[in-house]
Motif scaffolding. Structure first.
Motif, PDB file in Angstrom:
ATOM      1  N   ARG A 138     -57.651 -43.975  11.573  1.00 27.71           N
ATOM      2  CA  ARG A 138     -58.540 -43.963  12.779  1.00 27.71           C
ATOM      3  C   ARG A 138     -58.754 -45.410  13.113  1.00 27.71           C
ATOM      4  O   ARG A 138     -58.972 -45.701  14.216  1.00 27.71           O
ATOM      5  CB  ARG A 138     -59.540 -43.088  12.591  1.00 27.71           C
ATOM      6  CG  ARG A 138     -59.311 -41.700  12.822  1.00 27.71           C
ATOM      7  CD  ARG A 138     -60.857 -40.877  12.935  1.00 27.71           C
ATOM      8  NE  ARG A 138     -61.482 -40.999  11.770  1.00 27.71           N
ATOM      9  CZ  ARG A 138     -61.330 -40.446  10.494  1.00 27.71           C
ATOM     10  NH1 ARG A 138     -60.489 -39.515  10.561  1.00 27.71           N
ATOM     11  NH2 ARG A 138     -62.110 -40.523   9.711  1.00 27.71           N
ATOM     12  N   ALA A 139     -59.146 -46.330  12.168  1.00 25.88           N
ATOM     13  CA  ALA A 139     -59.656 -47.615  12.292  1.00 25.88           C
ATOM     14  C   ALA A 139     -58.469 -48.283  13.124  1.00 25.88           C
ATOM     15  O   ALA A 139     -58.780 -49.293  14.273  1.00 25.88           O
ATOM     16  CB  ALA A 139     -60.002 -48.407  11.205  1.00 25.88           C
ATOM     17  N   LYS A 159     -56.852 -46.212  17.425  1.00 26.84           N
ATOM     18  CA  LYS A 159     -57.975 -45.890  18.263  1.00 26.84           C
ATOM     19  C   LYS A 159     -57.342 -45.147  19.416  1.00 26.84           C
ATOM     20  O   LYS A 159     -56.214 -45.709  19.802  1.00 26.84           O
ATOM     21  CB  LYS A 159     -58.846 -47.048  18.587  1.00 26.84           C
ATOM     22  CG  LYS A 159     -59.342 -47.673  17.805  1.00 26.84           C
ATOM     23  CD  LYS A 159     -60.393 -48.815  18.009  1.00 26.84           C
ATOM     24  CE  LYS A 159     -61.321 -49.184  17.242  1.00 26.84           C
ATOM     25  NZ  LYS A 159     -61.520 -50.535  16.838  1.00 26.84           N
ATOM     26  N   GLU A 182     -56.168 -44.334  22.802  1.00 22.40           N
ATOM     27  CA  GLU A 182     -55.982 -44.909  24.131  1.00 22.40           C
ATOM     28  C   GLU A 182     -55.076 -44.017  25.087  1.00 22.40           C
ATOM     29  O   GLU A 182     -54.403 -43.251  24.630  1.00 22.40           O
ATOM     30  CB  GLU A 182     -55.161 -46.152  23.744  1.00 22.40           C
ATOM     31  CG  GLU A 182     -56.022 -47.340  22.934  1.00 22.40           C
ATOM     32  CD  GLU A 182     -54.955 -48.668  22.444  1.00 22.40           C
ATOM     33  OE1 GLU A 182     -53.891 -48.542  23.270  1.00 22.40           O
ATOM     34  OE2 GLU A 182     -55.383 -49.132  21.497  1.00 22.40           O
TER      35      GLU A 182
END
Length: 65
Positions: free
Chosen positions: A24-25, A28, A30
């Motif tokens: 997840r980091a 992200k 988009e």
């Protein structure tokens, strides 16, 4: 060749949780990402919210954290 290691369910879930957090980091959401990919990331978030917190036990069997 190394021998395979057996890990218990709680450690397996803890590993998956860390991998999910790191994904997840780095990934992200988009707008240009495919809808199927965004859906999979959202499903991962939902599953993590429903799963109990995983805290490894110490040598005495007591949960840390």
């Amino acid at each position: 060749m190394p021998q395979p290691k057996d890990i218990d369910r709680s450690h397996s879930r803890a590993i998956m949780k860390v991998i999910g957090q790191q994904l997840r980091a780095s990934l992200k959401l988009e707008p240009e990402q495919p809808e199927s990919f965004r859906g999979q990331i959202e499903r991962l978030r939902e599953l993590e919210e429903r799963s109990p917190a995983i805290v490894p036990a110490d040598e005495d069997g007591q949960q840390r954290g």
